[in-house]
Design a protein around this motif. Structure first.
Motif, PDB file in Angstrom:
ATOM      1  N   THR A 261       0.832  -1.213   0.000  1.00 22.47           N
ATOM      2  CA  THR A 261       0.000   0.000   0.000  1.00 22.47           C
ATOM      3  C   THR A 261       0.863   1.258   0.000  1.00 22.47           C
ATOM      4  O   THR A 261       0.573   2.240  -0.695  1.00 22.47           O
ATOM      5  N   PHE A 262       1.961   1.243   0.769  1.00 21.71           N
ATOM      6  CA  PHE A 262       2.842   2.406   0.821  1.00 21.71           C
ATOM      7  C   PHE A 262       3.494   2.675  -0.535  1.00 21.71           C
ATOM      8  O   PHE A 262       3.626   3.823  -0.969  1.00 21.71           O
ATOM      9  N   ILE A 263       3.905   1.578  -1.223  1.00 19.67           N
ATOM     10  CA  ILE A 263       4.523   1.746  -2.537  1.00 19.67           C
ATOM     11  C   ILE A 263       3.542   2.348  -3.534  1.00 19.67           C
ATOM     12  O   ILE A 263       3.893   3.185  -4.369  1.00 19.67           O
ATOM     13  N   GLU A 264       2.275   1.929  -3.432  1.00 16.88           N
ATOM     14  CA  GLU A 264       1.261   2.400  -4.386  1.00 16.88           C
ATOM     15  C   GLU A 264       0.766   3.803  -4.063  1.00 16.88           C
ATOM     16  O   GLU A 264       0.508   4.609  -4.975  1.00 16.88           O
ATOM     17  N   THR A 265       0.617   4.140  -2.771  1.00 14.94           N
ATOM     18  CA  THR A 265      -0.032   5.415  -2.402  1.00 14.94           C
ATOM     19  C   THR A 265       0.868   6.342  -1.605  1.00 14.94           C
ATOM     20  O   THR A 265       0.488   7.491  -1.337  1.00 14.94           O
TER      21      THR A 265
END
Length: 329
Positions: A261-265
């Motif tokens: 999730t951190f990589i995407e957002t």
């Protein structure tokens, strides 16, 4: 003050038969008589452990030297026996008349011939009632575990029928208080790589009027707990390393969705979960570090036990030394 087991033994060896007893009025006289017949040169010591029946009087009448241990538990009794009695060869047997006294000379001869430190009597049932199924299962479970972790040398590690050399007895750091003592004796020998053997001996049912103090379920749970304790104390790095691996795996499972999730957002929406994952990973590293430290401590403890063991002569050497130096102490 140690008590000297006087009297000539086989080829001049002093032999002490040690019989721990708790409420064995119905069986102890037979045990004493059988071992006096099988080993006439030995002294039979009955150590009473707070019996409420006539065990003491019956044992004394049968010709045994009776002593007392007030702390309840077989481990406490053996600790007192090993510290108080001075002999060259020690025969340990339960006071319930289930073990075969005529096997004792064979066990002693094997100990002396092969210069061993412990000979265990592997129980072979002679009667259906001799060995309950629950106890057989617990014995198999514990024996399998000990063989897997410490090495395969015995098929019956819970046997209470054993013969010891003097150097084993006088260098054994006894810690157990109950029936776990048989396992501690076995693990001590396997951990130090001591010369040991096992021979088959008949095993009989208790005589009429004698009752067992063992409980299948209670003692079964004690065996399981003992397995965990043994693995933790004698193999600390694998034990704590396994805990660390489990914690690390849980941490990774929790952290992967958060990282994705951190990589995407570029956001961390579940901060408590992230903190939990980090905490579990820290605990994993800490568990591995504890295992490494305790493994070093265990190795040092093992070396100290080995040095204490090497401080005594092998079975038979004391007698040879005495013959060469008649005036020696």
């Amino acid at each position: 003050m140690a008590v000297d087991a006087q009297g000539a033994g086989r080829s001049g060896f002093r032999i002490a038969v040690l019989v721990p007893c708790f409420n064995e009025e119905a069986a102890v006289a037979r045990v004493v008589a059988d071992f006096k017949a099988a080993l006439p040169e030995a002294i039979v010591y009955v150590f009473d452990n707070n019996s409420s029946d006539n065990t003491v009087a019956v044992a004394r009448a049968a010709g045994a030297e009776v002593r007392h241990e007030r702390h309840q538990g077989k481990g406490f009794v053996l600790r007192r026996m090993f510290s108080d009695i001075d002999a060259d060869i020690y025969v340990l047997v339960d006071g319930d008349a289930t073990y075969d006294a005529p096997s004792a000379p064979r066990m002693i001869e094997l100990l002396l011939r092969d210069r061993l430190d412990m000979v265990v009597g592997k129980r072979i049932d002679q009667e259906v009632a001799a060995y309950r199924a629950g106890h057989r299962t617990g014995n198999w479970l514990l024996t399998t575990f000990v063989s897997t972790v410490f090495g395969s040398a015995f098929d019956d590690i819970l046997s209470g029928y054993r013969v010891f050399s003097r150097r084993f007895v006088k260098s054994f750091p006894m810690l157990s208080s109950g029936f776990e003592i048989e396992t501690e004796l076995t693990v001590h020998a396997l951990e130090l790589g001591l010369p040991v053997a096992e021979i088959e001996t008949p095993y009989y049912a208790r005589p009429e009027g004698s009752t067992s103090k063992l409980n299948t379920w209670r003692d079964g749970f004690r065996i399981l707990w003992m397995i965990a304790q043994l693995y933790r104390s004698e193999r600390p790095f694998p034990f704590f390393g396994a805990i660390g691996c489990v914690l690390a795996l849980i941490s990774v499972v929790l952290a992967v969705p958060i990282v994705v999730t951190f990589i995407e957002t570029h956001l961390v929406p579940r901060l408590p979960t992230a903190m939990l994952a980090m905490g579990l990973m820290l605990m994993a590293f800490l568990s591995v570090a504890v295992g490494l430290v305790l493994d070093t401590v265990t190795r040092g403890r093992r070396e100290m036990k080995l040095l204490a063991y090497l401080n005594h002569r092998a079975a038979g050497d004391e007698r040879r030394s005495d013959k060469r130096h008649p005036g020696s102490a």
